[in-house]
Design an enzyme around this catalytic site. Structure first.
Site, PDB file in Angstrom:
ATOM      1  NE  ARG A  55      -2.729   0.137   3.404  1.00 21.25           N
ATOM      2  CZ  ARG A  55      -2.439   0.815   4.526  1.00 21.25           C
ATOM      3  NH1 ARG A  55      -2.493   2.135   4.537  1.00 21.25           N
ATOM      4  NH2 ARG A  55      -2.106   0.176   5.621  1.00 21.25           N
ATOM      5  CE1 TYR A 108     -16.195   7.680 -16.852  1.00 27.95           C
ATOM      6  CE2 TYR A 108     -15.169   8.301 -14.771  1.00 27.95           C
ATOM      7  CZ  TYR A 108     -15.763   7.351 -15.590  1.00 27.95           C
ATOM      8  OH  TYR A 108     -15.924   6.075 -15.123  1.00 27.95           O
ATOM      9  CG  ASP A 180      -9.519  13.451 -16.946  1.00 32.62           C
ATOM     10  OD1 ASP A 180      -8.732  12.924 -17.749  1.00 32.62           O
ATOM     11  OD2 ASP A 180     -10.458  12.831 -16.426  1.00 32.62           O
ATOM     12  CE  LYS A 205     -11.403   4.847 -19.785  1.00 30.97           C
ATOM     13  NZ  LYS A 205     -11.297   4.872 -18.339  1.00 30.97           N
TER      14      LYS A 205
END
Length: 407
Positions: A55, A108, A180, A205
Site C-alpha cells: 500500500r 466524465y 484530466d 485508457k
C-alpha cells in the site's frame, strides 16, 4: 534529455534492481526489513517507499510513475488502482469542508457524480460552468475557491478548455488547477506547458492501451504528490503489482499507438463528416470544430476520440438509427472504455442515462442520437467499411419503413 520514444522504454530503470531486461512483477504484499532500526523506520515513513508494504509502494509502480511524470513534465507522479481513485484522491488532497471548486458542465460521468453526490455531502461546493467560455471561469471565483478542475477534450462531446487561460487564472488568484488529460494523452497534449499544476489520467485508457488493466495516475509537484500519497494510504487505492507491470509494458508503445490512432481517427472523422446519415461530427482535428484553432494551438496531435450525431427527422428517429448502427457494426465493439488498440463505440445517453438527468445530458451535449467512438489501430479502410455497411443497413430499413428522410 532523451527523446520521448526513448524515455518510454528506459525511464525509471533504477527501480529495476534485477538483471532482467523486462522489469519483474513484485507479487508481494510486504518486504523483509533490514536489521538496522533506523532503516526500517525510514522505509515505513518515507513517501512512496518501494520496498516496505504494498500500500506504500512497489518497485514497478515507482518505475511507472517516473515514466509518466517525465511524459507530463512534472516532478513526480503516483499511480493508483483506477482512474476514479486518481481523480477522487487528487481532489481530496486539495479541498476540505467549506472550500469551493470550479468545474465544467461536461465531464466524465464518474467525475460528475463525485462532484454532485460525494463532495456536497462533505460540505464542499462545486460550481459547474461552460468550459468554452473563459469569462465563466473568472466569474465563478469565490474567496473560498481552492481548485479549478478541467477536462479537455471533454468526455463525451469533445469541447476544448483554454489551458493557458485557466493556468494563468489559477496563478493570478492562487488557486490550484487540475486537468484530466485522458482523452488527449501526453503524446497529444501536455497541460503543464500551459501552467496547469496537476494532471490526472485514467491510465486504463491510452496509457495502458490494451484494455487489460485498470489504473489511474496523478502528476504534479513533489510536495503535492506526497499529500496525495498520504491520502491514498488511508483510502487504500494502491495499484496491484500485475496491473502496474501491465501499465509499464503498455507505456513502451504509447507513442506508436497514439500516432496511428490519431491518423485513423482523422481519416474516419473526415469520411463520417461527409455522410448524409451523419448530422454532425465532433472531432478536434476537423476545421468544422468550433474550437479548432484553440485545439491546434494547445495540442501537438489530436485524439482517437470522436462523436457523431446521427441524422433523423426527430430525436426518436435519430435514436432508433443510432441503435441500429450499434447493432450492425462488426469491427467496432459496443463496449465501455476507450483508448485501446481496438475500436469501440458506445451510446452515451444509454450508458450514462442512470447517472444524468435530462437537463444534465442536454447541458453536456448528450443527445439520443449521439455515438461516441474510440478509434483503434486497425486498418482505417476496414473501419470506414464497417461504418459504411452499418449505414447501408439503416438506409435499407428506413426505405422499407417508408422513411426517406436524411437519406
Amino acid at each position: 534529455m532523451a527523446k520521448l520514444e526513448t524515455s518510454l522504454i528506459h525511464e525509471g530503470q533504477e527501480f529495476n534492481t534485477s538483471k532482467a531486461v523486462v522489469s519483474p512483477i513484485y507479487q508481494t504484499s510486504t518486504y523483509l526489513a533490514d536489521a538496522d532500526l533506523s532503516t526500517y523506520i525510514h522505509a515505513a515513513t518515507a513517501p512512496k517507499y518501494p520496498e516496505f508494504y504494498h500500500r506504500h509502494g512497489n518497485p514497478t509502480s515507482s518505475q511507472v510513475a517516473k515514466v509518466i511524470a517525465n511524459l507530463e513534465r512534472t516532478d513526480d507522479a503516483l499511480v493508483l488502482s483506477t482512474g476514479m481513485a486518481a481523480i477522487s484522491t487528487a481532489i481530496l488532497a486539495v479541498v476540505k469542508a467549506g472550500d469551493h471548486i470550479i468545474a465544467q458542465h461536461a465531464h466524465y460521468s464518474g467525475t460528475t457524480l463525485f462532484f454532485k453526490n460525494f463532495l456536497s455531502e462533505y460540505g464542499i461546493e462545486v460550481t459547474q460552468i461552460d468550459q468554452t467560455d473563459n469569462n465563466a471561469f473568472t466569474e465563478a471565483i469565490r474567496p473560498n475557491t481552492k481548485l479549478i478542475y478541467v477536462e479537455t477534450p471533454s468526455n463525451p462531446n469533445l469541447d476544448i478548455t483554454d489551458l493557458a487561460f485557466v493556468g494563468a487564472l489559477g496563478k493570478k488568484h492562487n488557486i490550484l488547477t487540475m486537468a484530466d488529460n485522458t482523452f488527449a494523452s501526453p503524446i497529444n497534449q501536455t497541460p503543464r506547458e500551459f501552467g496547469i499544476d496537476i494532471i490526472i489520467h485514467s491510465a486504463t485508457k491510452y496509457l495502458g492501451g490494451h484494455s487489460d488493466l485498470t489504473a489511474g495516475v496523478v502528476c504534479g509537484d513533489k510536495d503535492y504528490i506526497e499529500k496525495v500519497w498520504q491520502r491514498s494510504l488511508v483510502l487504500g487505492a494502491a495499484l496491484s503489482p500485475f496491473d502496474s507491470w501491465l501499465l509499464l509494458r503498455g507505456l513502451k508503445t504509447l507513442a506508436l499507438r497514439v500516432r496511428q490512432i490519431n491518423e485513423n481517427a482523422a481519416t474516419l472523422a473526415l469520411w463520417l463528416d461527409q455522410h448524409d446519415l451523419v448530422k454532425n461530427v465532433a472531432y478536434v482535428g476537423l476545421p468544422s470544430h468550433p474550437q479548432y484553432e484553440l485545439a491546434q494551438k494547445q495540442m501537438k496531435g489530436t485524439t482517437g476520440m470522436l462523436c457523431l450525431e446521427i441524422a433523423g427527422v426527430d430525436e426518436e428517429e435519430a435514436y432508433k438509427r443510432a441503435q441500429s448502427i450499434l447493432s450492425n457494426l462488426r469491427v467496432f465493439i459496443n463496449a465501455a472504455s476507450l483508448g485501446g488498440v481496438e475500436s469501440l463505440v458506445v451510446h452515451p445517453a444509454s450508458m450514462w442515462g442512470a447517472h444524468h438527468s435530462d437537463s444534465q445530458k442536454q447541458t453536456s451535449g448528450i443527445t439520443k442520437g449521439l455515438l461516441r467512438v474510440s478509434v483503434g489501430i486497425e486498418h482505417v479502410d476496414d473501419l470506414i467499411a464497417d461504418f459504411k455497411q452499418a449505414f447501408e443497413k439503416v438506409r435499407l430499413t428506413s426505405l422499407e419503413e417508408g422513411i426517406p428522410s436524411a437519406l
